[in-house]
Design a protein around this motif. Structure first.
Motif, PDB file in Angstrom:
ATOM      1  N   LYS A 178      -4.946   7.957  -0.220  1.00 36.11           N
ATOM      2  CA  LYS A 178      -6.163   7.632  -0.967  1.00 36.11           C
ATOM      3  C   LYS A 178      -5.872   7.169  -2.386  1.00 36.11           C
ATOM      4  CE  LYS A 178      -9.862  10.344   0.888  1.00 36.11           C
ATOM      5  NZ  LYS A 178     -10.840  11.357   0.563  1.00 36.11           N
ATOM      6  N   THR A 179      -4.903   7.792  -3.012  1.00 36.18           N
ATOM      7  CA  THR A 179      -4.639   7.412  -4.400  1.00 36.18           C
ATOM      8  C   THR A 179      -3.672   6.232  -4.424  1.00 36.18           C
ATOM      9  OG1 THR A 179      -2.705   8.833  -4.610  1.00 36.18           O
ATOM     10  CG2 THR A 179      -4.821   9.850  -5.064  1.00 36.18           C
ATOM     11  N   ILE A 180      -3.646   5.582  -5.581  1.00 40.46           N
ATOM     12  CA  ILE A 180      -2.739   4.442  -5.762  1.00 40.46           C
ATOM     13  C   ILE A 180      -1.298   4.871  -5.477  1.00 40.46           C
ATOM     14  CG2 ILE A 180      -1.728   2.945  -7.528  1.00 40.46           C
ATOM     15  CD1 ILE A 180      -4.391   1.940  -6.576  1.00 40.46           C
ATOM     16  N   GLU A 181      -0.933   6.051  -6.016  1.00 42.76           N
ATOM     17  CA  GLU A 181       0.420   6.538  -5.822  1.00 42.76           C
ATOM     18  C   GLU A 181       0.742   6.685  -4.329  1.00 42.76           C
ATOM     19  OE1 GLU A 181       2.630   6.849  -8.134  1.00 42.76           O
ATOM     20  OE2 GLU A 181       1.168   6.325  -9.697  1.00 42.76           O
ATOM     21  N   GLU A 182      -0.196   7.285  -3.611  1.00 41.77           N
ATOM     22  CA  GLU A 182       0.037   7.533  -2.184  1.00 41.77           C
ATOM     23  C   GLU A 182       0.156   6.221  -1.402  1.00 41.77           C
ATOM     24  OE1 GLU A 182      -2.429  11.790  -2.139  1.00 41.77           O
ATOM     25  OE2 GLU A 182      -3.355   9.955  -1.342  1.00 41.77           O
ATOM     26  N   VAL A 183      -0.732   5.293  -1.734  1.00 43.57           N
ATOM     27  CA  VAL A 183      -0.702   4.010  -1.027  1.00 43.57           C
ATOM     28  C   VAL A 183       0.592   3.269  -1.320  1.00 43.57           C
ATOM     29  CG1 VAL A 183      -1.795   1.737  -0.852  1.00 43.57           C
ATOM     30  CG2 VAL A 183      -3.209   3.796  -0.981  1.00 43.57           C
ATOM     31  N   ALA A 184       0.966   3.238  -2.599  1.00 44.39           N
ATOM     32  CA  ALA A 184       2.174   2.517  -2.987  1.00 44.39           C
ATOM     33  C   ALA A 184       3.396   3.127  -2.320  1.00 44.39           C
ATOM     34  CB  ALA A 184       2.320   2.535  -4.509  1.00 44.39           C
ATOM     35  N   ALA A 242     -11.611   1.738  -0.998  1.00 44.27           N
ATOM     36  CA  ALA A 242     -12.581   0.718  -1.396  1.00 44.27           C
ATOM     37  C   ALA A 242     -11.893  -0.481  -2.026  1.00 44.27           C
ATOM     38  CB  ALA A 242     -13.573   1.312  -2.383  1.00 44.27           C
ATOM     39  N   SER A 243     -12.545  -1.634  -1.893  1.00 45.66           N
ATOM     40  CA  SER A 243     -12.106  -2.815  -2.618  1.00 45.66           C
ATOM     41  C   SER A 243     -13.286  -3.764  -2.685  1.00 45.66           C
ATOM     42  CB  SER A 243     -10.932  -3.493  -1.921  1.00 45.66           C
ATOM     43  OG  SER A 243     -11.396  -4.345  -0.906  1.00 45.66           O
ATOM     44  N   PRO A 244     -13.221  -4.751  -3.591  1.00 48.12           N
ATOM     45  CA  PRO A 244     -14.335  -5.698  -3.695  1.00 48.12           C
ATOM     46  C   PRO A 244     -14.322  -6.733  -2.575  1.00 48.12           C
ATOM     47  CG  PRO A 244     -12.652  -6.209  -5.314  1.00 48.12           C
ATOM     48  CD  PRO A 244     -12.194  -4.976  -4.610  1.00 48.12           C
ATOM     49  N   ILE A 245     -13.327  -6.699  -1.722  1.00 47.77           N
ATOM     50  CA  ILE A 245     -13.230  -7.722  -0.670  1.00 47.77           C
ATOM     51  C   ILE A 245     -14.298  -7.498   0.390  1.00 47.77           C
ATOM     52  CG2 ILE A 245     -11.729  -8.733   1.090  1.00 47.77           C
ATOM     53  CD1 ILE A 245      -9.355  -7.789  -0.598  1.00 47.77           C
ATOM     54  N   PHE A 259      -1.726  -8.612  -3.408  1.00 46.80           N
ATOM     55  CA  PHE A 259      -1.897  -7.194  -3.719  1.00 46.80           C
ATOM     56  C   PHE A 259      -2.289  -6.383  -2.489  1.00 46.80           C
ATOM     57  CE2 PHE A 259      -2.932  -9.172  -7.862  1.00 46.80           C
ATOM     58  CZ  PHE A 259      -2.066  -8.450  -8.672  1.00 46.80           C
ATOM     59  N   VAL A 260      -2.017  -5.091  -2.574  1.00 43.73           N
ATOM     60  CA  VAL A 260      -2.562  -4.167  -1.595  1.00 43.73           C
ATOM     61  C   VAL A 260      -3.911  -3.689  -2.127  1.00 43.73           C
ATOM     62  CG1 VAL A 260      -2.297  -1.894  -0.541  1.00 43.73           C
ATOM     63  CG2 VAL A 260      -0.312  -3.414  -0.765  1.00 43.73           C
ATOM     64  N   ALA A 261      -4.945  -3.782  -1.303  1.00 41.75           N
ATOM     65  CA  ALA A 261      -6.268  -3.336  -1.734  1.00 41.75           C
ATOM     66  C   ALA A 261      -6.896  -2.530  -0.615  1.00 41.75           C
ATOM     67  CB  ALA A 261      -7.146  -4.540  -2.072  1.00 41.75           C
ATOM     68  N   GLY A 262      -7.986  -1.845  -0.929  1.00 39.99           N
ATOM     69  CA  GLY A 262      -8.675  -1.078   0.096  1.00 39.99           C
ATOM     70  C   GLY A 262      -9.309  -1.996   1.130  1.00 39.99           C
ATOM     71  N   ALA A 263      -9.481  -1.453   2.354  1.00 39.83           N
ATOM     72  CA  ALA A 263     -10.066  -2.257   3.426  1.00 39.83           C
ATOM     73  C   ALA A 263     -11.535  -1.912   3.651  1.00 39.83           C
ATOM     74  CB  ALA A 263      -9.278  -2.053   4.714  1.00 39.83           C
ATOM     75  N   ASN A 264     -12.066  -1.027   2.774  1.00 37.29           N
ATOM     76  CA  ASN A 264     -13.438  -0.557   2.934  1.00 37.29           C
ATOM     77  C   ASN A 264     -13.632   0.084   4.314  1.00 37.29           C
ATOM     78  OD1 ASN A 264     -14.424  -1.329   0.343  1.00 37.29           O
ATOM     79  ND2 ASN A 264     -14.384  -3.463   1.039  1.00 37.29           N
ATOM     80  N   ARG A 265     -12.592   0.691   4.802  1.00 34.38           N
ATOM     81  CA  ARG A 265     -12.630   1.346   6.101  1.00 34.38           C
ATOM     82  C   ARG A 265     -11.717   2.558   5.984  1.00 34.38           C
ATOM     83  NH1 ARG A 265     -10.822   0.283  11.817  1.00 34.38           N
ATOM     84  NH2 ARG A 265      -9.410  -1.421  11.330  1.00 34.38           N
ATOM     85  N   LEU A 266     -12.203   3.698   6.405  1.00 34.30           N
ATOM     86  CA  LEU A 266     -11.448   4.939   6.264  1.00 34.30           C
ATOM     87  C   LEU A 266     -10.077   4.811   6.917  1.00 34.30           C
ATOM     88  CD1 LEU A 266     -11.800   7.798   5.102  1.00 34.30           C
ATOM     89  CD2 LEU A 266     -12.476   8.540   7.408  1.00 34.30           C
ATOM     90  N   GLY A 267      -9.027   5.053   6.126  1.00 35.89           N
ATOM     91  CA  GLY A 267      -7.675   5.044   6.687  1.00 35.89           C
ATOM     92  C   GLY A 267      -7.008   3.680   6.725  1.00 35.89           C
ATOM     93  N   PHE A 268      -7.639   2.675   6.110  1.00 36.24           N
ATOM     94  CA  PHE A 268      -7.024   1.340   6.132  1.00 36.24           C
ATOM     95  C   PHE A 268      -7.014   0.664   4.764  1.00 36.24           C
ATOM     96  CE2 PHE A 268      -8.132   2.094  10.505  1.00 36.24           C
ATOM     97  CZ  PHE A 268      -7.086   1.530  11.229  1.00 36.24           C
TER      98      PHE A 268
END
Length: 575
Positions: free
Chosen positions: A262-268, A333-336, A355-364
């Motif tokens: 969920k966090t930037i650190e975790e995603v990265a 979340a992301s603005p996409i 960039f890596v951004a949120g997919a507006n979908r849980l877990g993606f």
RNA sequence: CGGGGUGUAGCGCAGUGGCUAGCGCGCAUGGUUUGGGACCAUGAGGUCGGAGGUUCGAAUCCUCUCACCCCGACCA
């Protein structure tokens, strides 16, 4: 002044409510007394210092071409409604209702009142420029007064307002004032740093603060030790490095599973990319409107810059509930692909690609997000927080940070107040134009506290001679000795006649008590005389700041003292 | 506004249900002292922040309330 008759007493113990050094010392030395939260009375010692500070400011303002006046403290609320700043000041405005049910404010500042005044007296460009100032008590209902005199609700402040024909003339007034401020701090013995600042509720475009660097400061200053760039953290910029693959060709969007990240650190970490290769979204409520703020993952949002960009007065993080109601999947979340939500972006989005951004979908999340290909922002600017360790925006240095007390703030206001207040004049071609305003504030009580903050030792305050409550502490020991008593009395009389400001410790106290009081109060020059010194036909002179005393021959002690004092004043840059 | 803390003599503090609320500093009087916060003696000074309640009995327990301080939010 004789200490035996003096109002105010020194305290041996530190009052519990005082945390900062200046607060403790000012109370212990009997300079100030608290009346209520953020409200203080000045006792004779503190008042003398405050008046000296006031006089120095007055002299520098006059020298710079300022004209002193006095403005009303009670201000009709209509004035504030007219300028539109009642909302900006909001709760900080002390208001009251008179017997006719008319609403009034206790002036927190005086741009409105003075613009009204100038409007009636200035019709032509021939009446300009004008530098008008006042030194008066102002009132602001601070959310949290603190640190003794550092942040209070009732305070003495000098405000100068400049009125010019155009921007170029304003620039000139501004520079004149900046120099006057430098002179003031020099005469107060206060090292103050001029830094770029946000103009806050006062409004306007360009502004600078003067900061005294000290631990008890409540503002963060970001500065570059190499080139001298310095700004309030609210305003500070940094050079944003290009992200790793900034030059990369935009690749197609690709959804990837990122369970639990969920966090930037975790995603990265999960996707093994640097945080500068990710996009961070922060949700805000701006005057009630839900807003997306997008920034590169390695940076943080500067809320002051964001507020300025959005031109809103109330800005806060959205609550979890508001986020959920907006249909946002927090953490992913992301603005996409999102529409109907105001999106603002930091310009760092242009300093990278894929960039890596949120997919507006849980877990993606999605990979290869690119601006502006995949999403747009209504507003884009620098809304990033500059941090120590970042690159300097002006040179190749690295930024550092320090805490500071804001001891002065100058603003180029421009025309927004004069337009609203109808302060127009006719220029040389007969055209009606708004006066171009600047304002220049300095808080006297805060200045007094700042001096103590950065000039004290474990014994007490160390006042510079220019503002010390008294110049000399006359300290006879063994007052029961007739010889001492009469010598002290005589010296006191002569010094007073000579115009030297003397605090005469004529109390029959033990030496320890007298020395400690002298140190606590912080009088610059201490004169001790005792049977011992008289035997050698001398008196002892000791600067508060130094350890070693010197001995002056009794015969021409007065001459010597005058010389010592004038030399000291000169070395302080005061004439 | 959220979190934490403190309200007992002018200041700093002790006092967790018991009889007349203490200590240090400061203050007053007298005396002895005097080169870095001296000593002895005597003394004055308190609606225990406020209101309500529990109790034979409240500084102490309960409820409400007010004030002040610190952190945050906010703000010059």
């Amino acid at each position: 002044m004789r200490l035996s008759k003096f109002f105010g007493k020194t305290l041996r113990e530190i009052p519990t409510e005082a945390e900062t050094i200046s607060h403790q010392l000012l109370i212990r030395s009997g300079m100030i007394a608290q009346v209520s939260a953020g409200v203080y009375s000045y006792l004779p010692l503190g008042w003398r210092v405050l008046r000296k500070i006031e006089q120095i400011i007055r002299e520098e303002m006059d020298k710079a071409g300022g004209q002193e006046l006095r403005l009303s403290t009670l201000q009709p609320l209509e004035l504030w409604q007219q300028s539109g700043r009642d909302a900006a000041f909001g709760q900080s405005l002390f208001t009251l209702v008179d017997r006719k049910e008319h609403r009034l404010a206790l002036g927190p500042t005086h741009e409105e009142v003075i613009s009204e005044l100038v409007r009636r007296h200035v019709q032509s460009y021939r009446d300009l420029p004008l530098l008008l100032y006042q030194i008066q008590t102002k009132f602001r209902d601070e959310p949290r007064p603190r640190g003794g005199l550092l942040r209070v609700r009732e305070f003495l402040m000098k405000d100068l307002y400049s009125f010019d024909v155009d921007e170029a003339a304003l620039d000139k007034s501004y520079e004149t004032m900046a120099q006057a401020y430098r002179n003031i701090y020099a005469r107060l013995g206060l090292p103050a740093l001029m830094v770029e600042a946000d103009s806050g509720a006062i409004g306007g475009k360009e502004s600078h603060e003067f900061m005294v660097i000290t631990e008890s400061g409540e503002d963060e200053v970001i500065y570059c030790p190499d080139c001298g760039y310095a700004a309030n953290a609210e305003k500070a910029r940094s050079a944003k490095a290009l992200a790793g693959n900034a030059a990369g060709q935009p690749l197609p969007l690709e959804e990837v599973a990122t369970p639990g990240a969920k966090t930037i650190e975790e995603v990265a970490t999960f996707l093994t990319v640097p945080t500068s290769q990710t996009l961070k979204v922060v949700f805000y409520s701006a005057d009630g409107e839900f807003v997306f703020a997008v920034i590169r993952g390695d940076l943080d949002i500067n809320e002051t810059k964001l507020r300025n960009l959005l031109k809103c007065s109330e800005l806060r993080l959205a609550t979890e509930r508001e986020v959920a109601e907006a249909g946002i999947v927090a953490g992913f979340a992301s603005p996409i692909g999102i529409s109907g939500i105001k999106t603002v972006a930091d310009d760092s989005l242009t300093l990278g690609s894929n960039f890596v951004a949120g997919a507006n979908r849980l877990g993606f999340h999605v990979k290869n997000a690119n601006y502006p290909r995949d999403f747009q922002a209504q507003l884009m600017s620098d809304i990033a927080l500059a941090r120590p360790g970042d690159d300097c925006p002006r040179c190749s240095g690295r930024l550092s940070s320090a805490l500071g007390i804001e001891v002065g703030h100058i603003f180029k206001l421009g025309t927004f107040i004069s337009e609203r207040m109808d302060a127009f004049f006719l220029d040389s071609s007969g055209m009606s134009r708004p006066t171009v305003m600047g304002c220049y504030g300095i808080g006297l009580g805060r200045l007094l506290a700042a001096i103590v903050e950065q000039s004290h030792d474990d014994k007490g305050a160390i006042w510079p001679l220019s503002v010390a409550p008294y110049q000399v502490y006359l300290c006879p020991l063994h007052l029961d000795s007739l010889e001492v008593a009469s010598a002290a009395e005589e010296l006191y009389q002569v010094l007073v006649e000579e115009g030297v400001e003397v605090l005469f410790d004529d109390r029959n106290e033990s030496p320890g008590v007298k020395f400690n009081d002298a140190d606590l109060i912080g009088i610059p020059l201490r004169l001790t005389l005792s049977p011992r010194t008289l035997q050698r036909q001398s008196i002892e002179a000791k600067w508060r700041r130094s350890r070693e005393p010197q001995f002056l021959p009794l015969g021409n002690a007065v001459e010597e003292i005058r010389t010592l004092l004038s030399e000291q004043l000169r070395s302080q840059g005061c004439t």
